[in-house]
Scaffold this motif. Structure first.
Motif, PDB file in Angstrom:
ATOM      1  N   GLU A 284      39.715  44.025  46.479  1.00  0.00           N
ATOM      2  CA  GLU A 284      39.129  42.696  46.675  1.00  0.00           C
ATOM      3  C   GLU A 284      39.831  41.978  47.830  1.00  0.00           C
ATOM      4  N   PHE A 285      39.052  41.418  48.735  1.00  0.00           N
ATOM      5  CA  PHE A 285      39.635  40.733  49.887  1.00  0.00           C
ATOM      6  C   PHE A 285      39.169  39.283  50.014  1.00  0.00           C
ATOM      7  N   ASP A 286      38.207  38.894  49.202  1.00  0.00           N
ATOM      8  CA  ASP A 286      37.671  37.539  49.273  1.00  0.00           C
ATOM      9  C   ASP A 286      38.607  36.601  48.509  1.00  0.00           C
ATOM     10  N   ARG A 287      39.280  35.727  49.228  1.00  0.00           N
ATOM     11  CA  ARG A 287      40.275  34.892  48.563  1.00  0.00           C
ATOM     12  C   ARG A 287      39.645  33.929  47.561  1.00  0.00           C
ATOM     13  N   VAL A 288      38.408  33.530  47.776  1.00  0.00           N
ATOM     14  CA  VAL A 288      37.748  32.661  46.798  1.00  0.00           C
ATOM     15  C   VAL A 288      37.591  33.395  45.474  1.00  0.00           C
ATOM     16  N   ALA A 289      37.162  34.647  45.539  1.00  0.00           N
ATOM     17  CA  ALA A 289      37.019  35.449  44.318  1.00  0.00           C
ATOM     18  C   ALA A 289      38.367  35.664  43.639  1.00  0.00           C
ATOM     19  N   ILE A 290      39.392  35.905  44.431  1.00  0.00           N
ATOM     20  CA  ILE A 290      40.717  36.138  43.867  1.00  0.00           C
ATOM     21  C   ILE A 290      41.253  34.869  43.208  1.00  0.00           C
ATOM     22  N   LEU A 291      41.151  33.759  43.901  1.00  0.00           N
ATOM     23  CA  LEU A 291      41.701  32.512  43.377  1.00  0.00           C
ATOM     24  C   LEU A 291      40.921  32.001  42.179  1.00  0.00           C
ATOM     25  N   ARG A 292      39.649  32.373  42.084  1.00  0.00           N
ATOM     26  CA  ARG A 292      38.860  31.982  40.914  1.00  0.00           C
ATOM     27  C   ARG A 292      39.465  32.558  39.641  1.00  0.00           C
ATOM     28  N   GLU A 293      40.087  33.724  39.752  1.00  0.00           N
ATOM     29  CA  GLU A 293      40.694  34.361  38.582  1.00  0.00           C
ATOM     30  C   GLU A 293      42.035  33.726  38.213  1.00  0.00           C
ATOM     31  N   VAL A 294      42.613  32.996  39.137  1.00  0.00           N
ATOM     32  CA  VAL A 294      43.920  32.383  38.892  1.00  0.00           C
ATOM     33  C   VAL A 294      43.790  31.108  38.066  1.00  0.00           C
ATOM     34  N   GLU A 295      42.681  30.413  38.208  1.00  0.00           N
ATOM     35  CA  GLU A 295      42.562  29.096  37.587  1.00  0.00           C
ATOM     36  C   GLU A 295      42.590  29.108  36.059  1.00  0.00           C
ATOM     37  N   PRO A 296      41.877  30.016  35.358  1.00  0.00           N
ATOM     38  CA  PRO A 296      41.905  29.948  33.886  1.00  0.00           C
ATOM     39  C   PRO A 296      43.303  30.028  33.276  1.00  0.00           C
ATOM     40  N   PRO A 297      44.170  30.976  33.693  1.00  0.00           N
ATOM     41  CA  PRO A 297      45.517  30.965  33.107  1.00  0.00           C
ATOM     42  C   PRO A 297      46.327  29.736  33.492  1.00  0.00           C
ATOM     43  N   LEU A 298      46.070  29.180  34.659  1.00  0.00           N
ATOM     44  CA  LEU A 298      46.775  27.971  35.062  1.00  0.00           C
ATOM     45  C   LEU A 298      46.316  26.772  34.233  1.00  0.00           C
ATOM     46  N   VAL A 299      45.031  26.692  33.963  1.00  0.00           N
ATOM     47  CA  VAL A 299      44.519  25.624  33.099  1.00  0.00           C
ATOM     48  C   VAL A 299      45.126  25.740  31.700  1.00  0.00           C
ATOM     49  N   ALA A 300      45.178  26.965  31.166  1.00  0.00           N
ATOM     50  CA  ALA A 300      45.712  27.170  29.814  1.00  0.00           C
ATOM     51  C   ALA A 300      47.179  26.756  29.733  1.00  0.00           C
ATOM     52  N   ALA A 301      47.977  27.137  30.722  1.00  0.00           N
ATOM     53  CA  ALA A 301      49.398  26.780  30.712  1.00  0.00           C
ATOM     54  C   ALA A 301      49.587  25.272  30.869  1.00  0.00           C
TER      55      ALA A 301
ATOM     56  N   ARG B 245      49.213  37.715  41.224  1.00  0.00           N
ATOM     57  CA  ARG B 245      49.586  39.130  41.292  1.00  0.00           C
ATOM     58  C   ARG B 245      48.727  39.958  40.345  1.00  0.00           C
ATOM     59  N   ASP B 246      48.440  39.447  39.158  1.00  0.00           N
ATOM     60  CA  ASP B 246      47.596  40.173  38.208  1.00  0.00           C
ATOM     61  C   ASP B 246      46.191  40.364  38.764  1.00  0.00           C
ATOM     62  N   ALA B 247      45.661  39.327  39.386  1.00  0.00           N
ATOM     63  CA  ALA B 247      44.307  39.417  39.949  1.00  0.00           C
ATOM     64  C   ALA B 247      44.251  40.460  41.056  1.00  0.00           C
ATOM     65  N   LEU B 248      45.243  40.502  41.896  1.00  0.00           N
ATOM     66  CA  LEU B 248      45.269  41.492  42.975  1.00  0.00           C
ATOM     67  C   LEU B 248      45.432  42.908  42.432  1.00  0.00           C
ATOM     68  N   ALA B 249      46.229  43.047  41.382  1.00  0.00           N
ATOM     69  CA  ALA B 249      46.448  44.374  40.805  1.00  0.00           C
ATOM     70  C   ALA B 249      45.194  44.908  40.123  1.00  0.00           C
ATOM     71  N   ARG B 250      44.411  44.019  39.526  1.00  0.00           N
ATOM     72  CA  ARG B 250      43.194  44.463  38.834  1.00  0.00           C
ATOM     73  C   ARG B 250      42.175  45.036  39.803  1.00  0.00           C
ATOM     74  N   ASP B 251      42.132  44.502  40.999  1.00  0.00           N
ATOM     75  CA  ASP B 251      41.153  44.982  41.975  1.00  0.00           C
ATOM     76  C   ASP B 251      41.793  44.960  43.363  1.00  0.00           C
ATOM     77  N   PRO B 252      42.555  46.028  43.697  1.00  0.00           N
ATOM     78  CA  PRO B 252      43.263  46.052  44.984  1.00  0.00           C
ATOM     79  C   PRO B 252      42.335  46.003  46.184  1.00  0.00           C
TER      80      PRO B 252
END
Length: 275
Positions: free
Chosen positions: A248-265, A239-246
């Motif tokens: 953006e439609f490329d799911r690869v680009a969007i999901l790339r932003e999800v991985e760092p916080p998931l790795v940290a948690a 949700r944060d990634a989508l809100a930062r750049d509404p």
């Protein structure tokens, strides 16, 4: 190749006073993030494909994805089938490269659970793999109610099935969105006294982190299953990634932003369970 069986990671944990995380996977992004986190923490990890994951992606595809990650990892990675309810599903997972299977006969009468789990344990052992079983019943938040594990039944279950790990019900509940009260430690200690088999807590997201840390070091719980906690992290990050750049439609680009916080948690969870 660092594909490992459940027994290969849980027996050292039992002897060394720590636990290994069984992380519930749903797709490539979380699978990869979990392995990245385990490598950063230099600890083993168990990647679990549960029923919802298998409904979304065919078992042969999951086997290829998970074993591909394991083959390239610098730490032991267990590729684990979670909550299978038929022998055929366990056999299919073994054929697809899984290194561990969990047969869930917890809804069956005791004798039937023992007989069915024993068949799957023999099947896994014949392939050089591991088997987890469940005795008692771990309920679901807002759904089925738990039935606590009876220590005497747990001893019989472990002895007659030949399982490598035993999931128990001691106040833990699947799908809890936040940590709740403590576990029934008196019941846990009675189960520990009755059997030497490594113990597993399903619904680990509902167990507070300080309690997970303590029990990893002071009990025979060698595996905590964590799913909801990390799915919540993934959802917030998405949700944060989508809100930062509404736009953006490329799911690869969007999901790339999800991985760092998931790795940290994930690293925080793994760190709690390490020796």
């Amino acid at each position: 190749m660092t594909l490992a069986t459940l027994g290969e990671v849980l027996q050292p944990a039992l002897a060394g006073g720590y636990a290994v995380a069984g992380l519930v996977t749903l797709g490539w992004e979380d699978m990869r993030a979990f392995v990245t986190a385990a490598e950063a923490e230099a600890c083993p990890v168990i990647l679990q494909a549960g029923p919802s994951c298998r409904r979304h992606t065919p078992l042969p595809v999951l086997g290829r994805m998970l074993t591909h990650l394991a083959a390239a990892a610098s730490v032991p990675v267990v590729v684990h089938l979670d909550h299978a309810t038929t022998e055929d599903e366990c056999r299919a997972a073994i054929d697809c490269g899984f290194s561990s299977v969990m047969f869930d006969g917890s809804r069956l009468p005791l004798a039937e659970n023992i007989a069915a789990t024993a068949r799957v344990a023999r099947l896994a052992a014949a392939a050089g793999l591991s088997c987890e079983g469940e005795i008692g019943f771990v309920g679901y938040a807002g759904g089925e109610v738990s039935a606590g594990t009876d220590p005497e039944e747990a001893a019989r279950f472990a002895a007659e099935t030949g399982i490598d790990a035993m999931a128990i019900s001691v106040g833990n509940v699947h799908l809890q969105r936040q940590a709740c009260g403590g576990l029934d430690e008196a019941r846990l200690r009675a189960i520990e006294a009755a059997t030497p088999v490594p113990l597993v807590i399903h619904g680990g997201s509902g167990v507070a982190r300080p309690l997970r840390r303590r029990l990893a070091r002071e009990s025979a719980i060698c595996k905590f299953n964590i799913g909801t906690e990390l799915r919540q992290v993934f959802g917030r990050a998405l949700r944060d990634a989508l809100a930062r750049d509404p736009g953006e439609f490329d799911r690869v680009a969007i999901l790339r932003e999800v991985e760092p916080p998931l790795v940290a948690a994930t690293r925080e969870i793994l760190r709690d369970l390490k020796p």
